[in-house]
Write a protein that holds these residues in place. Sequence first.
Motif, PDB file in Angstrom:
ATOM      1  N   GLY A 137      46.473  33.549  53.107  1.00  0.00           N
ATOM      2  CA  GLY A 137      46.144  34.593  54.111  1.00  0.00           C
ATOM      3  C   GLY A 137      45.539  35.786  53.279  1.00  0.00           C
ATOM      4  O   GLY A 137      44.895  36.616  53.636  1.00  0.00           O
ATOM      5  N   TRP A 138      45.736  35.952  51.867  1.00  0.00           N
ATOM      6  CA  TRP A 138      45.277  37.080  51.041  1.00  0.00           C
ATOM      7  C   TRP A 138      43.810  36.705  50.982  1.00  0.00           C
ATOM      8  O   TRP A 138      42.942  37.711  50.627  1.00  0.00           O
ATOM      9  CB  TRP A 138      46.008  37.332  49.963  1.00  0.00           C
ATOM     10  CG  TRP A 138      45.644  38.143  48.698  1.00  0.00           C
ATOM     11  CD1 TRP A 138      45.624  39.548  48.943  1.00  0.00           C
ATOM     12  CD2 TRP A 138      44.839  37.777  47.595  1.00  0.00           C
ATOM     13  NE1 TRP A 138      45.126  40.121  47.777  1.00  0.00           N
ATOM     14  CE2 TRP A 138      44.806  39.142  46.918  1.00  0.00           C
ATOM     15  CE3 TRP A 138      44.271  36.618  47.100  1.00  0.00           C
ATOM     16  CZ2 TRP A 138      43.884  39.181  45.847  1.00  0.00           C
ATOM     17  CZ3 TRP A 138      43.771  36.894  45.907  1.00  0.00           C
ATOM     18  CH2 TRP A 138      43.458  38.106  45.259  1.00  0.00           C
ATOM     19  N   ARG A 139      43.235  35.496  50.813  1.00  0.00           N
ATOM     20  CA  ARG A 139      41.949  34.970  50.277  1.00  0.00           C
ATOM     21  C   ARG A 139      40.858  35.475  51.074  1.00  0.00           C
ATOM     22  O   ARG A 139      40.991  35.697  52.397  1.00  0.00           O
ATOM     23  CB  ARG A 139      41.922  33.764  50.095  1.00  0.00           C
ATOM     24  CG  ARG A 139      42.619  32.783  49.111  1.00  0.00           C
ATOM     25  CD  ARG A 139      42.510  31.549  48.781  1.00  0.00           C
ATOM     26  NE  ARG A 139      43.083  30.593  47.910  1.00  0.00           N
ATOM     27  CZ  ARG A 139      44.387  30.901  47.346  1.00  0.00           C
ATOM     28  NH1 ARG A 139      44.980  31.930  47.773  1.00  0.00           N
ATOM     29  NH2 ARG A 139      44.624  30.243  46.493  1.00  0.00           N
ATOM     30  N   ILE A 140      39.511  35.839  50.626  1.00  0.00           N
ATOM     31  CA  ILE A 140      38.582  36.100  51.518  1.00  0.00           C
ATOM     32  C   ILE A 140      38.257  35.001  52.446  1.00  0.00           C
ATOM     33  O   ILE A 140      38.539  33.723  51.928  1.00  0.00           O
ATOM     34  CB  ILE A 140      37.247  36.459  50.418  1.00  0.00           C
ATOM     35  CG1 ILE A 140      37.555  37.326  49.388  1.00  0.00           C
ATOM     36  CG2 ILE A 140      35.975  36.663  51.272  1.00  0.00           C
ATOM     37  CD1 ILE A 140      37.569  38.977  49.993  1.00  0.00           C
ATOM     38  N   VAL A 141      37.944  35.299  53.547  1.00  0.00           N
ATOM     39  CA  VAL A 141      37.324  34.153  54.674  1.00  0.00           C
ATOM     40  C   VAL A 141      36.372  33.399  54.010  1.00  0.00           C
ATOM     41  O   VAL A 141      35.479  33.581  53.222  1.00  0.00           O
ATOM     42  CB  VAL A 141      36.797  34.871  55.984  1.00  0.00           C
ATOM     43  CG1 VAL A 141      38.058  35.695  56.420  1.00  0.00           C
ATOM     44  CG2 VAL A 141      35.816  35.664  55.877  1.00  0.00           C
ATOM     45  N   GLN A 147      40.317  43.728  48.105  1.00  0.00           N
ATOM     46  CA  GLN A 147      41.400  42.982  48.802  1.00  0.00           C
ATOM     47  C   GLN A 147      42.729  43.614  48.850  1.00  0.00           C
ATOM     48  O   GLN A 147      43.059  44.295  47.793  1.00  0.00           O
ATOM     49  CB  GLN A 147      41.514  41.534  48.146  1.00  0.00           C
ATOM     50  CG  GLN A 147      40.469  40.473  48.305  1.00  0.00           C
ATOM     51  CD  GLN A 147      40.590  39.317  47.511  1.00  0.00           C
ATOM     52  OE1 GLN A 147      40.243  38.946  46.432  1.00  0.00           O
ATOM     53  NE2 GLN A 147      41.289  38.249  47.900  1.00  0.00           N
ATOM     54  N   HIS A 148      43.343  43.555  49.964  1.00  0.00           N
ATOM     55  CA  HIS A 148      44.508  44.333  50.098  1.00  0.00           C
ATOM     56  C   HIS A 148      45.701  43.434  49.794  1.00  0.00           C
ATOM     57  O   HIS A 148      45.744  42.301  49.985  1.00  0.00           O
ATOM     58  CB  HIS A 148      44.825  44.917  51.448  1.00  0.00           C
ATOM     59  CG  HIS A 148      45.829  45.838  51.748  1.00  0.00           C
ATOM     60  ND1 HIS A 148      45.802  46.807  51.191  1.00  0.00           N
ATOM     61  CD2 HIS A 148      47.076  45.527  52.225  1.00  0.00           C
ATOM     62  CE1 HIS A 148      47.025  47.707  51.630  1.00  0.00           C
ATOM     63  NE2 HIS A 148      47.640  46.774  52.162  1.00  0.00           N
ATOM     64  N   ALA A 149      46.767  44.189  49.276  1.00  0.00           N
ATOM     65  CA  ALA A 149      48.073  43.177  49.329  1.00  0.00           C
ATOM     66  C   ALA A 149      49.360  44.185  49.603  1.00  0.00           C
ATOM     67  O   ALA A 149      49.040  45.285  49.201  1.00  0.00           O
ATOM     68  CB  ALA A 149      48.157  42.846  47.761  1.00  0.00           C
ATOM     69  N   ASN A 203      41.638  36.252  55.162  1.00  0.00           N
ATOM     70  CA  ASN A 203      42.010  35.252  56.545  1.00  0.00           C
ATOM     71  C   ASN A 203      43.275  35.993  57.276  1.00  0.00           C
ATOM     72  O   ASN A 203      42.844  35.982  58.336  1.00  0.00           O
ATOM     73  CB  ASN A 203      42.890  34.066  55.926  1.00  0.00           C
ATOM     74  CG  ASN A 203      41.429  33.330  55.228  1.00  0.00           C
ATOM     75  OD1 ASN A 203      40.543  33.157  55.706  1.00  0.00           O
ATOM     76  ND2 ASN A 203      41.975  32.505  54.040  1.00  0.00           N
ATOM     77  N   ASP A 204      44.440  36.633  56.681  1.00  0.00           N
ATOM     78  CA  ASP A 204      45.213  37.064  57.401  1.00  0.00           C
ATOM     79  C   ASP A 204      44.954  38.462  58.065  1.00  0.00           C
ATOM     80  O   ASP A 204      45.645  39.084  59.270  1.00  0.00           O
ATOM     81  CB  ASP A 204      46.408  37.221  56.955  1.00  0.00           C
ATOM     82  CG  ASP A 204      47.362  35.912  56.949  1.00  0.00           C
ATOM     83  OD1 ASP A 204      46.713  34.928  57.366  1.00  0.00           O
ATOM     84  OD2 ASP A 204      48.506  35.814  56.177  1.00  0.00           O
ATOM     85  N   GLU A 258      50.609  38.504  50.405  1.00  0.00           N
ATOM     86  CA  GLU A 258      50.875  38.488  48.898  1.00  0.00           C
ATOM     87  C   GLU A 258      49.633  37.814  48.471  1.00  0.00           C
ATOM     88  O   GLU A 258      48.955  36.973  48.759  1.00  0.00           O
ATOM     89  CB  GLU A 258      51.796  37.491  48.636  1.00  0.00           C
ATOM     90  CG  GLU A 258      53.394  38.047  49.275  1.00  0.00           C
ATOM     91  CD  GLU A 258      54.371  37.202  49.027  1.00  0.00           C
ATOM     92  OE1 GLU A 258      54.390  36.413  48.134  1.00  0.00           O
ATOM     93  OE2 GLU A 258      55.520  37.360  49.699  1.00  0.00           O
ATOM     94  N   PRO A 259      49.178  38.320  47.167  1.00  0.00           N
ATOM     95  CA  PRO A 259      47.978  37.816  46.211  1.00  0.00           C
ATOM     96  C   PRO A 259      48.326  36.419  45.960  1.00  0.00           C
ATOM     97  O   PRO A 259      49.147  35.850  46.043  1.00  0.00           O
ATOM     98  CB  PRO A 259      48.251  38.741  44.857  1.00  0.00           C
ATOM     99  CG  PRO A 259      48.877  39.808  45.315  1.00  0.00           C
ATOM    100  CD  PRO A 259      50.019  39.465  46.416  1.00  0.00           C
TER     101      PRO A 259
END
Length: 183
Positions: free
Chosen positions: A65-69, A53-55, A19-20, A60-61
């Motif tokens: 914002g961290w989640r897959i769209v 997924q990047h952190a 998302n982010d 932040e995990p």
Amino acid sequence: MTTLEDRPSTALLVIDVQNDVVGGAWHRDEVVANINSLVDRAHAAGTPVVWVQHADDELEPDTEGWRIVPELSPGEDDAHVHKEYGDAFEGTDLEDVLADLRVGALVVAGAETDACIRSTIHGAFTRGYDVTLVGDAHTAGDKSPWGAPPVEQVVAHTNLYWGFHGAPGRTARVLDADDVAFE
């Protein structure tokens, strides 16, 4: 083709479509739709899909914002790799995941073109993988305020140079999403 022994399989590698990361990305909706088509076709063909997924301090995990769209739905059996560096191989278990799946060729899509996509395709290629970059399935946010070219040019340049990349025993190429065939 691949210089990796006993690695006849291909995997779809979906990088940082979070998302982010892609919230304000260039052609976000079109790129996400192309990735969704790739994921659906890979699943239908039995091709492994690996989600990266990047952190970091700003991503932040387990946050929204961290989640897959939400437009993308990882499959129940899909692998997930969490990273903290641009190259998805650095400091992760991606190599082990791909070795277990006997993968020697990657089809790569996601974000960001000028960072994690570029780092990962080069990282994969130098490690012996054949790498197909999906030319209409990667994007980035606008970094022109910091001196970077507009995203459209970054994507076009990356597609251009990757299509001419080469090394002994390995293949680099660029295909549009509709031209990717999973078998």
